[in-house]
Scaffold this motif. Structure first.
Motif, PDB file in Angstrom:
ATOM      1  N   VAL A 183       0.456   0.745   2.193  1.00  0.00           N
ATOM      2  CA  VAL A 183       0.752  -0.587   1.645  1.00  0.00           C
ATOM      3  C   VAL A 183      -0.410  -1.545   1.883  1.00  0.00           C
ATOM      4  O   VAL A 183      -0.838  -2.265   0.982  1.00  0.00           O
ATOM      5  CB  VAL A 183       2.044  -1.150   2.263  1.00  0.00           C
ATOM      6  N   VAL A 184      -0.921  -1.544   3.100  1.00  0.00           N
ATOM      7  CA  VAL A 184      -2.003  -2.474   3.449  1.00  0.00           C
ATOM      8  C   VAL A 184      -3.256  -2.194   2.632  1.00  0.00           C
ATOM      9  O   VAL A 184      -3.918  -3.118   2.157  1.00  0.00           O
ATOM     10  CB  VAL A 184      -2.316  -2.385   4.962  1.00  0.00           C
ATOM     11  N   MET A 185      -3.604  -0.926   2.437  1.00  0.00           N
ATOM     12  CA  MET A 185      -4.792  -0.598   1.659  1.00  0.00           C
ATOM     13  C   MET A 185      -4.630  -0.971   0.191  1.00  0.00           C
ATOM     14  O   MET A 185      -5.607  -1.226  -0.515  1.00  0.00           O
ATOM     15  CB  MET A 185      -5.114   0.894   1.782  1.00  0.00           C
ATOM     16  N   ASP A 186      -3.379  -1.037  -0.271  1.00  0.00           N
ATOM     17  CA  ASP A 186      -3.131  -1.350  -1.674  1.00  0.00           C
ATOM     18  C   ASP A 186      -2.985  -2.845  -1.932  1.00  0.00           C
ATOM     19  O   ASP A 186      -3.589  -3.391  -2.870  1.00  0.00           O
ATOM     20  CB  ASP A 186      -1.870  -0.622  -2.132  1.00  0.00           C
ATOM     21  N   THR A 187      -2.215  -3.527  -1.094  1.00  0.00           N
ATOM     22  CA  THR A 187      -1.910  -4.941  -1.359  1.00  0.00           C
ATOM     23  C   THR A 187      -2.251  -5.873  -0.208  1.00  0.00           C
ATOM     24  O   THR A 187      -2.060  -7.077  -0.321  1.00  0.00           O
ATOM     25  CB  THR A 187      -0.410  -5.096  -1.688  1.00  0.00           C
ATOM     26  N   GLY A 188      -2.732  -5.339   0.910  1.00  0.00           N
ATOM     27  CA  GLY A 188      -3.018  -6.181   2.069  1.00  0.00           C
ATOM     28  C   GLY A 188      -1.804  -6.312   2.969  1.00  0.00           C
ATOM     29  O   GLY A 188      -0.759  -5.698   2.746  1.00  0.00           O
ATOM     30  N   ILE A 189      -1.933  -7.125   4.004  1.00  0.00           N
ATOM     31  CA  ILE A 189      -0.849  -7.308   4.976  1.00  0.00           C
ATOM     32  C   ILE A 189       0.178  -8.288   4.417  1.00  0.00           C
ATOM     33  O   ILE A 189      -0.177  -9.351   3.908  1.00  0.00           O
ATOM     34  CB  ILE A 189      -1.401  -7.859   6.302  1.00  0.00           C
ATOM     35  N   GLU A 190       1.445  -7.926   4.512  1.00  0.00           N
ATOM     36  CA  GLU A 190       2.496  -8.812   4.019  1.00  0.00           C
ATOM     37  C   GLU A 190       2.546 -10.086   4.863  1.00  0.00           C
ATOM     38  O   GLU A 190       2.492 -10.034   6.091  1.00  0.00           O
ATOM     39  CB  GLU A 190       3.852  -8.109   4.070  1.00  0.00           C
ATOM     40  N   ALA A 191       2.664 -11.217   4.197  1.00  0.00           N
ATOM     41  CA  ALA A 191       2.684 -12.509   4.891  1.00  0.00           C
ATOM     42  C   ALA A 191       3.837 -12.607   5.872  1.00  0.00           C
ATOM     43  O   ALA A 191       3.702 -13.179   6.954  1.00  0.00           O
ATOM     44  CB  ALA A 191       2.767 -13.640   3.869  1.00  0.00           C
TER      45      ALA A 191
END
Length: 263
Positions: free
Chosen positions: A228-236
């Motif tokens: 997930v992080v590599m695709d969209t970054g860290i969730e807020a």
């Protein structure tokens, strides 16, 4: 009395050992990618048929291990675990050692308030964690980049290591809270490490089960899902939750440490 400098010197050897270990782990782990590179598609097909429990334990998830970045994403779970162990043990040890080694009375007899003592120790611990993280970032960029063959890997790695830093700070502050507010300083490191390992096991249970996703907020290991992080970054939401846990831990630390009697 430069308590900050004293703590940096005291933990210098330990930090160097941890850094050496994590670099060796990263280098050897990525070295295995070479043997899988040519059979990447076949390996992905094989892994797709693996039981979900085994894939969770291996940290594979939805990652494509046929690419350097995807393979690093699998390895990242174990790098994150090592970083969490270091941070949790450091957080507990940097406070509990004073009572364990019978130096708490000496420190507090100096013109040094408990609040200032905690601030200096917190700054030293955070410095250790940041140095660990920066070395991990540089090493990851260099090692993964060597296998990248022109593939852009830096942004994804930076996001992953930012997530790792959040997790490190959470376990560091929780460890300090356990040591500072607890009544058993000799067991603080064990309690802190146990709490960290329980959250890791909970994370594994969530991945294996697939039916208890609502418990993700209880384990920081779920805040930094590599795919997930590599695709969209860290969730807020997870970033805010990490900062909230750290802030609450610091409140418990300062209030608890200022109120209790030193042994």
């Amino acid at each position: 009395m430069n308590l900050y400098g004293r703590e940096m010197r005291a933990h210098r050897k330990s930090l160097l050992i941890w850094i050496a270990g994590i670099i060796v782990m990263l280098t050897i782990g990525m070295g295995e990618y070479t043997s899988m590179e040519e059979s990447g598609n076949a390996m992905n097909a094989l892994l797709a048929d693996m039981p979900k429990a085994l894939k969770a334990l291996m940290g594979i998830g939805e990652l494509d291990i046929g690419t350097p970045l995807g393979y690093y994403g699998v390895l990242f779970l174990y790098l994150l675990l090592m970083a969490a162990i270091h941070a949790s043990m450091l957080g507990a040890a940097i406070l509990s050692k004073e009572e364990r080694d019978k130096t708490a009375e000496f420190l507090l007899a100096k013109p040094l308030s408990r609040r200032r003592l905690l601030v200096y120790k917190l700054l030293a611990a955070l410095t250790n964690v940041v140095i660990f993280n920066v070395v991990m970032l540089v090493s990851s960029l260099l090692v993964v980049g060597a296998y990248g063959q022109g593939e852009t890997t830096a942004p994804a790695i930076v996001f992953l290591l930012m997530g790792m830093l959040l997790v490190q700070v959470v376990f560091l502050t929780v460890g300090m809270a356990i040591a500072g507010a607890g009544r058993q300083p000799k067991r603080a490191v064990a309690f802190s490490a146990s709490a960290m390992l329980l959250t890791f096991l909970l994370s594994m249970a969530i991945e294996i089960s697939g039916h208890i996703d609502y418990l993700r907020f209880l384990t920081p290991f779920q805040y930094v899902d590599a795919a997930v992080v590599m695709d969209t970054g860290i969730e807020a939401s997870y970033t805010l939750l990490s900062l909230g846990i750290s802030a609450l831990s610091l409140i418990i630390l300062f209030v608890g440490y200022n109120r209790r009697d030193m042994k």
